[in-house]
Design a protein around this motif. Sequence first.
Motif, mmCIF file in Angstrom:
data_model
loop_
_atom_site.group_PDB
_atom_site.id
_atom_site.type_symbol
_atom_site.label_atom_id
_atom_site.label_comp_id
_atom_site.label_asym_id
_atom_site.label_seq_id
_atom_site.Cartn_x
_atom_site.Cartn_y
_atom_site.Cartn_z
ATOM 1 N N ARG A 43 0.869 -1.184 0.000
ATOM 2 C CA ARG A 43 0.000 0.000 0.000
ATOM 3 C C ARG A 43 0.903 1.230 0.000
ATOM 4 N NH1 ARG A 43 -2.102 0.269 5.075
ATOM 5 N NH2 ARG A 43 -3.689 1.715 4.405
ATOM 6 N N ILE A 44 0.728 2.106 -0.963
ATOM 7 C CA ILE A 44 1.519 3.338 -1.007
ATOM 8 C C ILE A 44 1.117 4.195 0.199
ATOM 9 C CG2 ILE A 44 1.979 5.456 -2.331
ATOM 10 C CD1 ILE A 44 3.172 2.838 -3.560
ATOM 11 N N TRP A 45 2.133 4.693 0.920
ATOM 12 C CA TRP A 45 1.924 5.465 2.151
ATOM 13 C C TRP A 45 2.080 6.947 1.786
ATOM 14 C CZ3 TRP A 45 5.202 4.475 7.227
ATOM 15 C CH2 TRP A 45 4.568 5.108 8.302
ATOM 16 N N ASP A 46 0.968 7.648 1.730
ATOM 17 C CA ASP A 46 0.917 9.002 1.173
ATOM 18 C C ASP A 46 1.390 10.046 2.195
ATOM 19 O OD1 ASP A 46 0.233 11.437 0.063
ATOM 20 O OD2 ASP A 46 -1.773 10.815 -0.563
ATOM 21 N N GLU A 47 2.491 10.696 1.888
ATOM 22 C CA GLU A 47 3.072 11.686 2.819
ATOM 23 C C GLU A 47 2.225 12.962 2.932
ATOM 24 O OE1 GLU A 47 4.501 10.482 0.106
ATOM 25 O OE2 GLU A 47 5.227 12.095 -1.186
ATOM 26 N N PHE A 48 1.292 13.141 1.987
ATOM 27 C CA PHE A 48 0.386 14.299 2.102
ATOM 28 C C PHE A 48 -0.803 13.992 3.013
ATOM 29 C CE2 PHE A 48 2.680 15.309 -1.761
ATOM 30 C CZ PHE A 48 2.924 16.667 -1.590
ATOM 31 N N ARG A 49 -1.014 12.709 3.287
ATOM 32 C CA ARG A 49 -2.165 12.307 4.114
ATOM 33 C C ARG A 49 -1.755 11.824 5.500
ATOM 34 N NH1 ARG A 49 -6.522 10.427 1.024
ATOM 35 N NH2 ARG A 49 -7.636 10.320 3.009
ATOM 36 N N SER A 50 -0.463 11.507 5.673
ATOM 37 C CA SER A 50 -0.029 10.850 6.906
ATOM 38 C C SER A 50 1.293 11.467 7.386
ATOM 39 C CB SER A 50 0.142 9.357 6.626
ATOM 40 O OG SER A 50 0.616 8.709 7.769
ATOM 41 N N LYS A 51 1.264 11.979 8.621
ATOM 42 C CA LYS A 51 2.431 12.741 9.108
ATOM 43 C C LYS A 51 3.710 11.908 9.291
ATOM 44 C CE LYS A 51 -1.019 15.664 10.753
ATOM 45 N NZ LYS A 51 -2.145 15.473 11.659
ATOM 46 N N PRO A 52 3.617 10.680 9.815
ATOM 47 C CA PRO A 52 4.884 9.924 9.920
ATOM 48 C C PRO A 52 5.525 9.680 8.550
ATOM 49 C CG PRO A 52 3.184 8.924 11.266
ATOM 50 C CD PRO A 52 2.504 9.970 10.435
ATOM 51 N N ALA A 53 4.702 9.489 7.513
ATOM 52 C CA ALA A 53 5.259 9.310 6.167
ATOM 53 C C ALA A 53 5.979 10.592 5.740
ATOM 54 C CB ALA A 53 4.152 8.959 5.172
ATOM 55 N N ALA A 54 5.381 11.744 6.042
ATOM 56 C CA ALA A 54 6.035 13.031 5.710
ATOM 57 C C ALA A 54 7.355 13.150 6.477
ATOM 58 C CB ALA A 54 5.099 14.190 6.057
ATOM 59 N N ALA A 55 7.363 12.719 7.733
ATOM 60 C CA ALA A 55 8.588 12.802 8.542
ATOM 61 C C ALA A 55 9.675 11.890 7.971
ATOM 62 C CB ALA A 55 8.282 12.426 9.994
ATOM 63 N N ILE A 56 9.289 10.683 7.549
ATOM 64 C CA ILE A 56 10.281 9.755 6.967
ATOM 65 C C ILE A 56 10.839 10.360 5.676
ATOM 66 C CG2 ILE A 56 10.591 7.470 5.914
ATOM 67 C CD1 ILE A 56 8.548 6.400 8.040
ATOM 68 N N LYS A 57 9.956 10.924 4.870
ATOM 69 C CA LYS A 57 10.400 11.589 3.625
ATOM 70 C C LYS A 57 11.392 12.708 3.931
ATOM 71 C CE LYS A 57 8.370 10.235 -0.264
ATOM 72 N NZ LYS A 57 8.684 10.430 -1.670
ATOM 73 N N ASN A 58 11.168 13.380 5.075
ATOM 74 C CA ASN A 58 12.026 14.526 5.422
ATOM 75 C C ASN A 58 13.233 14.128 6.275
ATOM 76 O OD1 ASN A 58 10.483 16.251 3.971
ATOM 77 N ND2 ASN A 58 9.554 17.321 5.684
ATOM 78 N N GLY A 59 13.531 12.823 6.338
ATOM 79 C CA GLY A 59 14.794 12.400 6.941
ATOM 80 C C GLY A 59 14.727 11.974 8.404
ATOM 81 N N LEU A 60 13.542 11.588 8.891
ATOM 82 C CA LEU A 60 13.425 11.082 10.259
ATOM 83 C C LEU A 60 14.482 9.994 10.521
ATOM 84 C CD1 LEU A 60 11.201 11.228 12.696
ATOM 85 C CD2 LEU A 60 10.486 9.015 11.809
ATOM 86 N N GLU A 61 15.132 10.077 11.701
ATOM 87 C CA GLU A 61 16.174 9.094 12.033
ATOM 88 C C GLU A 61 15.646 7.985 12.943
ATOM 89 O OE1 GLU A 61 19.420 8.988 11.290
ATOM 90 O OE2 GLU A 61 19.647 10.883 10.218
ATOM 91 N N ASN A 62 14.660 8.324 13.773
ATOM 92 C CA ASN A 62 14.165 7.368 14.775
ATOM 93 C C ASN A 62 12.694 7.081 14.523
ATOM 94 O OD1 ASN A 62 16.501 7.510 16.952
ATOM 95 N ND2 ASN A 62 16.070 9.596 16.245
ATOM 96 N N PHE A 63 12.410 5.846 14.102
ATOM 97 C CA PHE A 63 11.015 5.446 13.892
ATOM 98 C C PHE A 63 10.800 4.171 14.707
ATOM 99 C CE2 PHE A 63 7.670 3.349 11.250
ATOM 100 C CZ PHE A 63 6.673 4.259 11.528
ATOM 101 N N PRO A 64 10.242 4.304 15.913
ATOM 102 C CA PRO A 64 10.254 3.180 16.853
ATOM 103 C C PRO A 64 9.181 2.122 16.597
ATOM 104 C CG PRO A 64 9.245 5.124 17.858
ATOM 105 C CD PRO A 64 9.706 5.541 16.491
ATOM 106 N N ILE A 65 8.381 2.287 15.547
ATOM 107 C CA ILE A 65 7.281 1.337 15.302
ATOM 108 C C ILE A 65 7.794 0.184 14.448
ATOM 109 C CG2 ILE A 65 5.055 1.120 14.092
ATOM 110 C CD1 ILE A 65 4.567 4.039 15.244
ATOM 111 N N LYS A 66 7.687 -1.032 14.983
ATOM 112 C CA LYS A 66 8.183 -2.197 14.241
ATOM 113 C C LYS A 66 7.309 -3.416 14.515
ATOM 114 C CE LYS A 66 11.876 -2.820 17.618
ATOM 115 N NZ LYS A 66 12.356 -1.593 18.209
ATOM 116 N N GLU A 67 7.649 -4.531 13.891
ATOM 117 C CA GLU A 67 6.843 -5.739 14.061
ATOM 118 C C GLU A 67 6.692 -6.077 15.549
ATOM 119 O OE1 GLU A 67 7.975 -9.017 11.562
ATOM 120 O OE2 GLU A 67 6.523 -10.337 12.525
ATOM 121 N N GLY A 68 5.472 -6.303 15.971
ATOM 122 C CA GLY A 68 5.206 -6.679 17.365
ATOM 123 C C GLY A 68 4.969 -5.502 18.304
#
Length: 219
Positions: A43-68
């Motif tokens: 599923r394409i994760w739209d950075e205009f609709r979802s803030k974490p996607a925008a943050a990842i696009k803008n170079g986020l270093e820490n994304f603590p959400i993972k499997e489990g």
Amino acid sequence: MKVKKTKFDGVYKIDNKLATINLVPGEKVYGEQLVKIGNIEYRIWDEFRSKPAAAIKNGLENFPIKEGSKILYLGIASGTTASHFSDIIKNGIIYGIEISEIPLKDLILIAEKRKNIVPILADARKIEQYEHLVEKVDVVYCDIAQPDEVRVFLENCKKFLKEKGYGMIAIKSRSIDVTKNPNEIYKQAKKEIEEYYEVLEIVKLDPYQKDHAILVCKA
Ligand SMILES: C[S@@+](CC[C@H](N)C(=O)[O-])C[C@H]1O[C@@H](n2cnc3c(N)ncnc32)[C@H](O)[C@@H]1O
């Protein structure tokens, strides 16, 4: 089309667009594009609709959400962002707090298919409304767009965050004070959060989400 891994668990890039693997193949959540490569549906994760996607696009270093991961999500609305978290965490769980019945109705339909989302109609300012339904979590994610969102976020982190957990807050500067420069608002939020947690980074979300930032902190 080529798919590439990113440095974050469960987050991919397809032709420079972010994507997650669809937990419920064939089903869209918010009109996003579905892309099948080999046997896998993304599923394409739209950075205009979802803030974490925008943050990842803008170079986020820490994304603590993972499997489990277990997540407390404040302001889950109808689940646009939460659906991508749901793809990533798989057998983890998202406790989704939402004050408004209208988006929650849509979320309930989504949660019938995505068993890792628990929709909860409650006010994030009133922890007593849901503390009996929520366990300690790895991540508190807050996106309520309210003037007191930092205070609400901190209260929920103090109550529900595990010892080495992470907090993420989407700061909407115009909801806090329209008259102030957004940078001042982010600085003030950092100062308040630093009293309790280590602030790892603040990433601005422009141009995808105007005058917003995501702050990540660690317990
Ligand atoms: C910006 S929207 C959230 C969008 C969503 N996080 C996403 O990315 O898909 C903010 C949401 O917070 C909800 N909200 C506002 N105040 C709240 C509160 N005190 N408790 C729970 N939810 C609240 C609103 O009803 C709204 O649905």
